[in-house]
Design a protein around this motif. Structure first.
Motif, PDB file in Angstrom:
ATOM      1  N   ASN A  77       8.171   5.436   2.478  1.00  0.00           N
ATOM      2  CA  ASN A  77       6.763   5.791   2.673  1.00  0.00           C
ATOM      3  C   ASN A  77       6.199   5.157   3.937  1.00  0.00           C
ATOM      4  N   ASP A  81       3.831   1.429  -1.640  1.00  0.00           N
ATOM      5  CA  ASP A  81       4.729   1.309  -2.793  1.00  0.00           C
ATOM      6  C   ASP A  81       4.454   2.439  -3.779  1.00  0.00           C
ATOM      7  N   PRO A  82       5.406   3.369  -3.941  1.00  0.00           N
ATOM      8  CA  PRO A  82       5.183   4.500  -4.840  1.00  0.00           C
ATOM      9  C   PRO A  82       5.133   4.111  -6.322  1.00  0.00           C
ATOM     10  N   SER A  83       5.540   2.892  -6.660  1.00  0.00           N
ATOM     11  CA  SER A  83       5.496   2.483  -8.063  1.00  0.00           C
ATOM     12  C   SER A  83       4.089   2.043  -8.485  1.00  0.00           C
ATOM     13  N   PRO A 114       0.074   2.665  -9.056  1.00  0.00           N
ATOM     14  CA  PRO A 114      -0.754   3.844  -9.316  1.00  0.00           C
ATOM     15  C   PRO A 114      -1.504   4.269  -8.049  1.00  0.00           C
ATOM     16  N   GLU A 115      -1.592   5.580  -7.833  1.00  0.00           N
ATOM     17  CA  GLU A 115      -2.288   6.092  -6.651  1.00  0.00           C
ATOM     18  C   GLU A 115      -3.732   5.588  -6.660  1.00  0.00           C
ATOM     19  N   GLY A 116      -4.191   5.195  -5.488  1.00  0.00           N
ATOM     20  CA  GLY A 116      -5.562   4.706  -5.363  1.00  0.00           C
ATOM     21  C   GLY A 116      -5.739   3.251  -5.749  1.00  0.00           C
ATOM     22  N   THR A 117      -4.630   2.520  -5.934  1.00  0.00           N
ATOM     23  CA  THR A 117      -4.744   1.092  -6.236  1.00  0.00           C
ATOM     24  C   THR A 117      -5.520   0.440  -5.105  1.00  0.00           C
ATOM     25  N   GLU A 154       0.845  -1.198   0.000  1.00  0.00           N
ATOM     26  CA  GLU A 154       0.000   0.000   0.000  1.00  0.00           C
ATOM     27  C   GLU A 154       0.881   1.249   0.000  1.00  0.00           C
TER      28      GLU A 154
END
Length: 169
Positions: free
Chosen positions: A160, A121-123, A125-128, A119
């Protein structure tokens, strides 16, 4: 023993506590020290099959090659009653998360602090959505490349994770 109530605290959980969660423990500890953060970091497994064992030799190798110090480590199982002691409990797979929810329910504690490692992980996509496959790859049955892949995923989210637990305080 460190008083978790006065410091931000993280527990990372995988199956046996010799690969993924142990690697995350080492990486988080290293990053926290480099950032001057006073954070309690621990790891455990949902199983007791590896209890007392050190970090897997292959995990040690990729960690050492990446520049991390390998601490003394004895794998352990999540203890009854300890989940509520941590600000953030991070499951490496959906199966681990389900097991942690069962432990929290059995212990009569909330599960709001239980999250998936990826959750953060910046790789992704946001909102996954959490229902998406957010499992950290299990290198146990693979070779050196599999451990490198796991290292990359764990390193990718580590900052993060630290930000989340320190910003929450």
């Amino acid at each position: 023993m460190t008083d978790r109530s006065t410091k931000p605290s993280i527990l990372v959980v995988c199956t046996g506590n010799i690969c993924r969660s142990a690697m995350a423990d080492v990486i988080l500890t290293d990053r926290a020290a480099k950032r001057g953060l006073d954070v309690v970091i621990d790891s455990a497994g949902i199983s007791d099959e590896e209890a007392g064992n050190p970090i897997d030799d292959r995990a040690q190798r990729v960690l050492r090659d990446a520049g991390y110090e390998i601490p003394w480590h004895a794998a352990r199982q999540v203890k009854s009653g300890e989940l509520a002691d941590y600000d953030l409990v991070l499951a490496m797979t959906d199966r681990h998360r389900a097991a942690l929810y069962r432990i929290a329910e059995r212990d009569g504690v909330g599960a709001d602090n239980i999250r998936m490692w990826r959750e953060f992980d910046p790789s992704l996509p946001e909102g996954t959505p959490v229902g998406t496959d957010l499992d950290v790859p299990d290198p146990w049955y693979g070779g050196h490349e599999d451990f490198l892949d796991t290292l990359e995923v764990v390193e990718g989210a580590a900052d993060n994770v630290l930000d989340a637990v320190t910003d929450a305080r």
